[in-house]
Scaffold this motif. Structure first.
Motif, mmCIF file in Angstrom:
data_model
loop_
_atom_site.group_PDB
_atom_site.id
_atom_site.type_symbol
_atom_site.label_atom_id
_atom_site.label_comp_id
_atom_site.label_asym_id
_atom_site.label_seq_id
_atom_site.Cartn_x
_atom_site.Cartn_y
_atom_site.Cartn_z
ATOM 1 N N UNK A 1 0.839 -1.194 0.000
ATOM 2 C CA UNK A 1 0.000 0.000 0.000
ATOM 3 C C UNK A 1 0.879 1.250 0.000
ATOM 4 N N UNK A 2 0.374 2.311 -0.558
ATOM 5 C CA UNK A 2 1.034 3.627 -0.523
ATOM 6 C C UNK A 2 0.160 4.574 0.285
ATOM 7 N N UNK A 3 0.806 5.274 1.238
ATOM 8 C CA UNK A 3 0.105 6.304 2.016
ATOM 9 C C UNK A 3 0.624 7.662 1.517
ATOM 10 N N UNK A 4 -0.283 8.453 0.963
ATOM 11 C CA UNK A 4 0.067 9.784 0.466
ATOM 12 C C UNK A 4 -0.477 10.823 1.445
ATOM 13 N N UNK A 5 0.409 11.686 1.948
ATOM 14 C CA UNK A 5 -0.037 12.672 2.927
ATOM 15 C C UNK A 5 0.637 14.019 2.649
ATOM 16 N N UNK A 6 -0.127 15.086 2.963
ATOM 17 C CA UNK A 6 0.403 16.443 2.794
ATOM 18 C C UNK A 6 -0.311 17.378 3.740
ATOM 19 N N UNK A 7 0.373 18.492 4.053
ATOM 20 C CA UNK A 7 -0.260 19.504 4.897
ATOM 21 C C UNK A 7 -1.292 20.282 4.081
ATOM 22 N N UNK A 8 -2.365 20.660 4.777
ATOM 23 C CA UNK A 8 -3.357 21.510 4.114
ATOM 24 C C UNK A 8 -2.693 22.805 3.646
ATOM 25 N N UNK A 9 -3.093 23.341 2.524
ATOM 26 C CA UNK A 9 -2.559 24.568 1.921
ATOM 27 C C UNK A 9 -1.182 24.365 1.290
ATOM 28 N N UNK A 10 -0.687 23.124 1.221
ATOM 29 C CA UNK A 10 0.584 22.845 0.555
ATOM 30 C C UNK A 10 0.349 21.819 -0.534
ATOM 31 N N UNK A 11 1.141 21.928 -1.616
ATOM 32 C CA UNK A 11 0.957 21.017 -2.748
ATOM 33 C C UNK A 11 1.904 19.828 -2.689
ATOM 34 N N UNK A 12 3.004 19.915 -1.934
ATOM 35 C CA UNK A 12 3.989 18.823 -1.881
ATOM 36 C C UNK A 12 3.399 17.630 -1.138
ATOM 37 N N UNK A 13 3.427 16.476 -1.804
ATOM 38 C CA UNK A 13 2.869 15.260 -1.221
ATOM 39 C C UNK A 13 4.003 14.299 -0.846
ATOM 40 N N UNK A 14 3.914 13.717 0.368
ATOM 41 C CA UNK A 14 4.872 12.712 0.833
ATOM 42 C C UNK A 14 4.242 11.339 0.665
ATOM 43 N N UNK A 15 5.096 10.313 0.400
ATOM 44 C CA UNK A 15 4.602 8.945 0.169
ATOM 45 C C UNK A 15 5.312 7.984 1.123
ATOM 46 N N UNK A 16 4.517 7.145 1.767
ATOM 47 C CA UNK A 16 5.046 6.079 2.636
ATOM 48 C C UNK A 16 4.488 4.765 2.107
ATOM 49 N N UNK A 17 5.407 3.794 1.808
ATOM 50 C CA UNK A 17 4.981 2.486 1.312
ATOM 51 C C UNK A 17 5.080 1.450 2.418
ATOM 52 N N UNK A 18 4.136 0.486 2.412
ATOM 53 C CA UNK A 18 4.123 -0.566 3.443
ATOM 54 C C UNK A 18 3.463 -1.804 2.854
ATOM 55 N N UNK A 19 3.871 -2.993 3.405
ATOM 56 C CA UNK A 19 3.244 -4.258 2.994
ATOM 57 C C UNK A 19 2.111 -4.645 3.939
ATOM 58 N N UNK A 20 1.900 -3.850 4.999
ATOM 59 C CA UNK A 20 0.904 -4.163 6.025
ATOM 60 C C UNK A 20 -0.372 -3.354 5.782
ATOM 61 N N UNK A 21 -1.373 -3.634 6.640
ATOM 62 C CA UNK A 21 -2.628 -2.865 6.582
ATOM 63 C C UNK A 21 -2.695 -1.841 7.694
ATOM 64 N N UNK A 22 -1.516 -1.432 8.194
ATOM 65 C CA UNK A 22 -1.449 -0.362 9.200
ATOM 66 C C UNK A 22 -0.144 0.364 9.005
ATOM 67 N N UNK A 23 -0.092 1.592 9.574
ATOM 68 C CA UNK A 23 1.136 2.390 9.451
ATOM 69 C C UNK A 23 1.119 3.464 10.516
ATOM 70 N N UNK A 24 2.340 3.951 10.847
ATOM 71 C CA UNK A 24 2.492 5.055 11.800
ATOM 72 C C UNK A 24 3.227 6.193 11.093
ATOM 73 N N UNK A 25 2.712 7.393 11.345
ATOM 74 C CA UNK A 25 3.348 8.596 10.788
ATOM 75 C C UNK A 25 3.758 9.503 11.925
ATOM 76 N N UNK A 26 5.006 9.998 11.874
ATOM 77 C CA UNK A 26 5.483 10.985 12.839
ATOM 78 C C UNK A 26 5.557 12.337 12.115
ATOM 79 N N UNK A 27 4.591 13.178 12.407
ATOM 80 C CA UNK A 27 4.528 14.475 11.711
ATOM 81 C C UNK A 27 4.138 15.564 12.701
ATOM 82 N N UNK A 28 4.676 16.783 12.550
ATOM 83 C CA UNK A 28 4.244 17.903 13.413
ATOM 84 C C UNK A 28 2.867 18.383 12.958
#
Length: 865
Positions: free
Chosen positions: A774-801
């Motif tokens: 799976x790919x997790x795509x995340x970005x801050x509101x009001x920003x266009x840059x998207x970050x991608x986290x890939x995983x083989x599981x059905x869960x994930x942890x993100x450390x973000x401010x």
């Protein structure tokens, strides 16, 4: 004598009623005419018309041959309104003269005479006529003339008119008629013949009555008669006798005049005979002086009025029947003065100006301002363009917006009151750019020059300082200024030579004038003329070529536009030779639109360099040649097919084709690049895909393919001559389609800056690729840059401010590519939440407890979308 005084007393009442339109004497609206009645006519009745107006309505009587007709004694005659109807007329009984009489309280009038005759035709006389002899071939007249006849009935030249006179006045009436023989006159009063008496004098058409009294009132008729007809002229005499009366013409209640002006206060009472007039001011009787004058009709005129003349004025009228008084007031006002008149102005077209017109006036008097332009009124109520009235009660300023040349002229401000009218005039001069020059003529034209002449147009009140000549051709964009001799054309110059023209081009010319205000409108264009032809002066550019087949030399150039061809019979000269040779080959191309020439010769070696130059010519001769350019002859197609072709699938829609480069030489054919062909088993020739790469590239990714489909691929080299042989085809099956279902049942938990996510595993269909991760795509509101986290599981942890809200989506990963994404999830920032949605306080020592509140309120809850 008693009867006379009764009439004196009664007549004012009658006159008063008549004046109000209640009583009026009879007046004929229709009188009888002569009638000739045919005896053999089927009708059995004759109608003699008669009608009259009057109030009370008149009643009618008729006379036959001077004798009254008694309608009670015979049913043979009857009245139809005022008309006389005669039933079954008889020639011996009814022939004769008829007259109509109309009578009411004010008198009687007698109509003209109408003759009733009966028509019949008797047999011709039986007496034999004398014989008339005539020679054959001659003309003859047989007489059958009418009986002798002569004379003319009377016609009025002068009629009597209604007359109203005072008692004791004298009456003089004259009537006059023409006719042959001359008519004689008879006078009638109320239908009865009038005879001379002591006060009455009759002399043919003249009637004089002296010392009129009331009994003389009535309807009078003057009759003019000869043997053919009698005609009547009717008029009323009304003799008036009354004491002075102001009821119908009182003294004006209020008379207004300005200081220094003149005033007439009228006094015109009704009085018969005329009353004697005197005046009082207040209680003081007025006497004539240098400033106060009693006019002949009794009116009072005051000259050079002062403030002290204001007051009440009484007119006293007296005659033998009584006295009457009537009063009015004289009101004296201050004079109106124009304090700020309009003044002469000199303006430029397009400006806005104000023409002043201001007055001082008596506060009780209304002032009306009216403006005139060159004698015509400016009707500001109609909203005329450019003109606008501004100012208050005592200000009549006129604003002219965006003033135009046609606004030059005289402006008159008139100030109107109920007492006087004042005016002031000013001249306005509007200056503007010159009008268009006139009569532009081309006197002479050559291949590059033209002689022009023109006349100046209106200078619009500012002297012309400069002229400019402009041209237009079928090839130019609009009008363009051109060079002239002399270079500068001052306002007194009316001819010039235009230089720098192109040969064999159609030109139009126009002239523009300028002054200190600006540039004016251009003149009308001159007639369309073509310059004379000459040898072409411009050589072709962008000489190029190459390519083509073996044994061909292809030469290209940029064609010369029509405006530079300089004449008819235009074409191109092609000159070329092998590099190192001294002999040029020369060819001509007659087509004016040509930009390519192909020379074929079996002796040409492929890819041989040639020196090439291209020139121009027309009927006037040959022109310039271009500079020398090196152009290579044509070449053979590549002779070798690429080796080592392979293909592999990267996803459901993408594959990569690779091959080994060809080591080429002149004999095997130059390679400029490669062309990749790909198709499916069921592809038609038109459906074969083709992609080219240039240079030494040996791989090519092909996208947009169908999933889970066998594709074939082949590669071939190409150069300017075409393509070479294809490599043996290879094939590959594209991956299955990526999963169509997005991740579902996504839950999240936020602890400090760690975001925990989990979701259900996506199950794929048989025709879809297996989920590899799976790919997790995340970005801050009001920003266009998207970050991608890939995983083989059905869960994930993100450390973000979490300084802002985060937007997150999850999609599947497979051999066939990325699958469908989940809907976007919004994770709110930490500082915006509390256990009840209340704004969190700033101190950081409470942050942990706030995170715990969020955890217990929202932990592991399915996302509501």
């Amino acid at each position: 004598m008693r009867l006379l005084w009764k009439l004196v007393i009664l007549l004012p009442l009658i006159n008063s009623c008549a004046g109000d339109g209640l009583l009026s004497r009879p007046i004929f609206t229709q009188e009888p005419h002569d009638v000739i009645f045919p005896l053999d006519l089927s009708k059995s009745e004759v109608i003699l018309k008669c009608a009259a107006n009057g109030y009370p309505s008149p009643h009618y009587r008729w006379k036959q041959n001077g004798t009254d007709i008694d309608f009670t004694m015979s049913y043979h005659y009857r009245l139809d309104g005022g008309s006389l109807a005669i039933s079954s007329p008889h020639t011996d009984q009814d022939i004769g003269m008829y007259q109509c009489l109309a009578t009411n309280l004010l008198g009687t009038i007698l109509s003209r005479k109408a003759k009733l005759q009966f028509a019949y035709i008797e047999d011709f006389e039986t007496k034999t006529r004398s014989t008339v002899s005539v020679r054959e071939g001659q003309g003859v007249v047989l007489l059958c003339g009418p009986p002798p006849h002569f004379g003319a009935p009377p016609e009025w030249e002068q009629k009597i008119q209604n007359t109203y006179l005072s008692i004791y006045d004298n009456l003089l009436w004259k009537c006059k008629a023409s006719g042959k023989p001359n008519p004689w006159y008879t006078w009638l009063k109320n239908g009865e013949r009038l005879n001379p008496e002591e006060r009455i004098q009759i002399d043919n058409g003249t009637l004089i009555i002296t010392m009129l009294n009331v009994s003389d009132s009535g309807v009078y008729q003057c009759a003019a008669e000869n043997k053919y007809r009698i005609i009547y002229a009717n008029a009323e005499l009304r003799v008036l006798a009354s004491a002075p009366d102001f009821s119908k013409s009182p003294v004006k209640k209020n008379s207004f005049v300005q200081v220094g002006g003149d005033i007439v206060i009228e006094c015109k009472p009704n009085a018969f005979p005329r009353a004697a007039i005197s005046w009082k001011r207040g209680t003081e009787t007025l006497r004539q002086s240098k400033r106060m004058f009693l006019l002949e009709d009794g009116s009072l005129k005051i000259y050079n009025v002062t403030r002290s003349d204001a007051g009440s004025y009484t007119c006293i009228a007296t005659n033998q029947f009584g006295t009457a008084k009537n009063a009015g007031s004289l009101i004296v006002k201050e004079r109106t003065v124009i304090t700020v008149p309009p003044s002469k102005m000199d303006v430029t077209v397009g400006e806005s100006i104000v023409l002043p017109c201001q007055v001082s006036h008596d506060p009780s008097i209304e002032v009306v301002f009216v403006w005139f332009f060159n004698g015509d009124i400016i009707d500001l109520k109609k909203g005329i363009a450019h003109f606008e009235r501004i100012g208050g009660e005592s200000v009549g300023d006129l604003m002219i917006r965006n003033i135009q040349l046609n606004h030059s002229g005289k402006y008159l401000c008139t100030v109107q009151t109920t007492l006087e009218s004042l005016s002031a005039v000013a001249d306005i001069i509007v200056r503007g750019p010159p009008g268009p020059p006139e009569d532009v003529k081309v006197e002479e034209i050559s291949s590059t020059t033209s002689q022009l002449s023109w006349r100046a147009g209106p200078d619009n009140n500012s002297p012309i300082q400069i002229f400019t000549i402009q041209t237009r051709t079928p090839f130019s964009v609009g009008w363009q200024a051109v060079a002239t001799v002399p270079e500068i054309l001052n306002g007194k110059t009316y001819n010039a030579t235009v230089v720098g023209l192109s040969p064999w081009v159609e030109y139009e010319f126009r002239v523009v004038a300028g002054n200190s205000i600006g540039i004016g409108e251009p003149s009308k264009p001159s007639e369309l003329l073509r310059t004379k032809a000459s040898v072409p002066a411009v050589a072709p550019v962008n000489i190029n070529g190459g390519g083509g087949s073996r044994s061909e030399l292809v030469i290209t150039w940029e064609s010369i536009p029509e405006e530079l061809q300089n004449g008819e019979g235009f074409g191109y000269i092609i000159m070329f030779r092998p590099v190192g040779s001294t002999t040029w080959t020369k060819e001509k191309v007659a087509s004016v639109e040509s930009s390519r020439f192909v020379y074929r010769n079996e002796s040409i070696i492929p890819l041989s360099p040639f020196e090439v130059k291209v020139g121009v010519y027309n009927n006037e001769g040959e022109g310039s040649l271009s500079t020398v350019t090196i152009v290579y002859s044509g070449e053979d197609e590549p002779q070798l097919a690429p080796r080592g072709t392979s293909v592999q699938s990267f996803s459901a829609s993408e594959m990569e084709v690779s091959w080994n480069a060809i080591a080429w030489n002149r004999n095997t054919g130059r390679v400029l690049g490669y062309e990749v062909l790909y198709w499916t088993d069921d592809s038609k020739e038109s459906m074969i895909g083709k992609i080219r790469v240039s240079g030494n590239v040996t791989t090519k990714n092909i996208t947009g393919l169908k999933a889970n489909t066998i594709y074939f691929a082949s590669v071939r080299a190409y150069n300017t001559a075409g393509t070479g042989p294809s490599s043996p085809p290879v094939n590959v099956t594209t991956k299955k389609s990526p999963p169509s279902q997005p991740p579902a049942n996504i839950a999240w938990k936020l602890t400090n800056s760690k975001l925990c996510l989990n979701w259900e595993h996506v199950k794929t269909m048989e025709n879809e690729s297996e989920v590899l991760g799976y790919k997790i795509l995340y970005r801050q509101n009001r920003q266009s840059k998207t970050h991608i986290l890939e995983t083989n599981n059905t869960s994930a942890e993100l450390l973000v401010p979490f300084e802002e809200d985060y937007l997150i989506e999850i999609r599947t990963v497979s051999d066939g590519g990325d699958g469908s994404s989940s809907e976007e999830i919004r994770i709110p920032k930490m500082s915006s939440l509390s256990s009840r949605g209340i704004q969190v306080l700033e101190p950081s020592i409470h942050f942990l407890s706030i995170v715990i509140v969020i955890f217990y309120c929202f932990a592991i809850q399915p996302l509501i979308r």
